[in-house]
Design an enzyme around this catalytic site. Structure first.
Site, mmCIF file in Angstrom:
data_model
loop_
_atom_site.group_PDB
_atom_site.id
_atom_site.type_symbol
_atom_site.label_atom_id
_atom_site.label_comp_id
_atom_site.label_asym_id
_atom_site.label_seq_id
_atom_site.Cartn_x
_atom_site.Cartn_y
_atom_site.Cartn_z
ATOM 1 N N THR A 12 0.816 -1.210 0.000
ATOM 2 C CA THR A 12 0.000 0.000 0.000
ATOM 3 C C THR A 12 0.854 1.266 0.000
ATOM 4 O OG1 THR A 12 -1.765 -1.180 1.121
ATOM 5 C CG2 THR A 12 -1.804 1.200 1.347
ATOM 6 N N SER A 55 1.705 -7.423 -0.781
ATOM 7 C CA SER A 55 2.444 -8.427 -0.008
ATOM 8 C C SER A 55 1.780 -9.804 0.068
ATOM 9 C CB SER A 55 2.849 -7.899 1.362
ATOM 10 O OG SER A 55 1.785 -7.888 2.249
ATOM 11 N N THR A 88 1.871 -4.499 4.230
ATOM 12 C CA THR A 88 1.792 -4.816 5.656
ATOM 13 C C THR A 88 1.258 -6.222 5.937
ATOM 14 O OG1 THR A 88 -0.370 -3.772 5.763
ATOM 15 C CG2 THR A 88 1.530 -2.416 6.383
ATOM 16 N N ASP A 89 0.533 -6.819 4.968
ATOM 17 C CA ASP A 89 -0.109 -8.114 5.249
ATOM 18 C C ASP A 89 0.903 -9.194 5.631
ATOM 19 O OD1 ASP A 89 -2.503 -6.919 4.656
ATOM 20 O OD2 ASP A 89 -2.807 -7.941 2.756
HETATM 21 N N1 ASP Z 1 -2.736 -5.620 1.162
HETATM 22 C C1 ASP Z 1 -1.647 -4.677 1.253
HETATM 23 C C2 ASP Z 1 -0.330 -5.430 1.132
HETATM 24 O O1 ASP Z 1 0.039 -6.115 2.060
HETATM 25 C C3 ASP Z 1 -1.723 -3.982 2.543
HETATM 26 C C4 ASP Z 1 -0.605 -3.070 2.837
HETATM 27 O O2 ASP Z 1 0.325 -2.876 2.094
HETATM 28 O O3 ASP Z 1 -0.711 -2.486 3.893
HETATM 29 O O4 ASP Z 1 0.325 -5.277 0.124
#
Ligand code: ASP
Length: 323
Positions: A12, A55, A88-89
């Site tokens: 993200t 991710s 973050t995932d």
């Molecule tokens: N779904 C996104 C990812 O992990 C969430 C993020 O980046 O916070 O790429």
């Protein structure tokens, strides 16, 4: 000025929101590069962008690519730290993988964002800046891989994503952060116990992860015993117990010498051999299951994958999980 290698991997923090549909996705230009001038005042920055992935698309292959980039610069010398931007995932898995396998005292900071680059209240560029500030801080050395978001500094080992959307999603249950970022300073208040590094070149083993629940039986374990897996992590109940109906399937796996590591589905505390009833921790340990020392399921899985690259000897794997 210190030399910091920035490795952009996606997530993200590198995405944009489409204003009409409100959906979030990557774009050809990485928004972090638009502000490169500002961070170049803080450090001599070298950008690497090996891929641009959400991710959930990260696999062991990408983790190895990131590790190889870090090691390339470490071998060249003449570098003071690393900042990795990541979705973050699965951020905690990549962070812990690097923590287990990269041998260096230099700061390795990993960060991400909960709101994409053009959303109101975006945290991406802010987290990026604070990560660079942490990477150039002398106190960040010798603390293993650190996760910096939302003005907090967490260890890769303890941090986990706890909320689907809140900016304070990254927490270290039971232990808390080891430092904070203030407007003017980077303040550490704890020193982590560092784990011994496990030197590996690849991540080739198949390790599965299952979660226990009331009334669980052996079906999943029997299916797993017929698949070509190298190891299994079970998120057990409470202090490390399983429903008795799981036991025949677990025995089938152990009979095939598949190492099984037990963690708890509770996010505080560790598993121990306390209960001596059928399926209790004492019974499971006697069967040959390895009890982990406080990792969550996804990190125990990474650790078992890494451990299996150097040994499949039960005693050695057990010793690694006691660290
Ligand atoms: N779904 C996104 C990812 O992990 C969430 C993020 O980046 O916070 O790429």
């Amino acid at each position: 000025m210190k030399k910091i290698i920035v490795i952009l991997t996606g997530g993200t923090i590198s995405m944009y929101e489409d204003e009409s549909s409100k959906s979030v996705k990557p774009n050809r230009t990485n928004p972090l590069l638009n502000k490169a001038d500002e961070i170049e005042k803080m450090a001599n920055i070298v950008f690497e962008a090996p891929f641009n992935l959400p991710s959930p698309h990260i696999t062991p292959n990408e983790m190895i690519v990131i590790k190889n980039i870090i090691e390339k610069y470490l071998n060249q010398g003449d570098v003071d730290g690393f900042v990795i931007t990541h979705g973050t995932d699965t951020l905690e898995e990549t962070a812990y993988f690097l923590d287990l396998t990269v041998q260096t005292d230099l700061p390795i900071i990993i960060t991400g964002a909960m709101r994409s680059s053009n959303e109101i209240g975006t945290d991406g560029y802010y987290n990026f800046l604070t990560s660079i500030r942490t990477a150039v801080n002398d106190d960040a050395r010798g603390k293993g891989v650190l996760v910096v978001l939302n003005d907090e500094i967490h260890t890769a080992k303890n941090v986990t994503k706890t909320h689907t959307s809140n900016l304070s999603t990254f927490q270290s249950p039971q232990y808390g952060p080891i430092g904070i970022v203030t407007k003017k300073d980077i303040l550490f208040h704890h020193r982590p116990n560092l784990e011994a590094k496990i030197p590996i070149k690849q991540l080739s083993k198949r390790v599965e992860l299952v979660k226990a629940y009331a009334g669980m039986d052996s079906s999943l374990f029997h299916i797993l015993s017929k698949m070509n897996i190298d190891g299994l992590v079970i998120e057990a109940l409470g202090q490390g117990n399983l429903p008795p109906m799981c036991l025949p399937g677990i025995k089938a796996l152990l009979d095939k010498n598949i190492p099984i590591v037990l963690v708890s589905r509770c996010f505080n505390g560790i598993v121990e051999d306390i209960y001596a009833y059928e399926g209790g921790g004492v019974h499971l340990k006697d069967m040959g299951i390895i009890l982990s020392n406080g990792l969550n399921g996804q990190k125990a899985r990474i650790k078992l994958q890494v451990a299996l690259e150097i040994t499949n000897e039960h005693g050695q794997i057990d010793a690694l999980f006691l660290q």
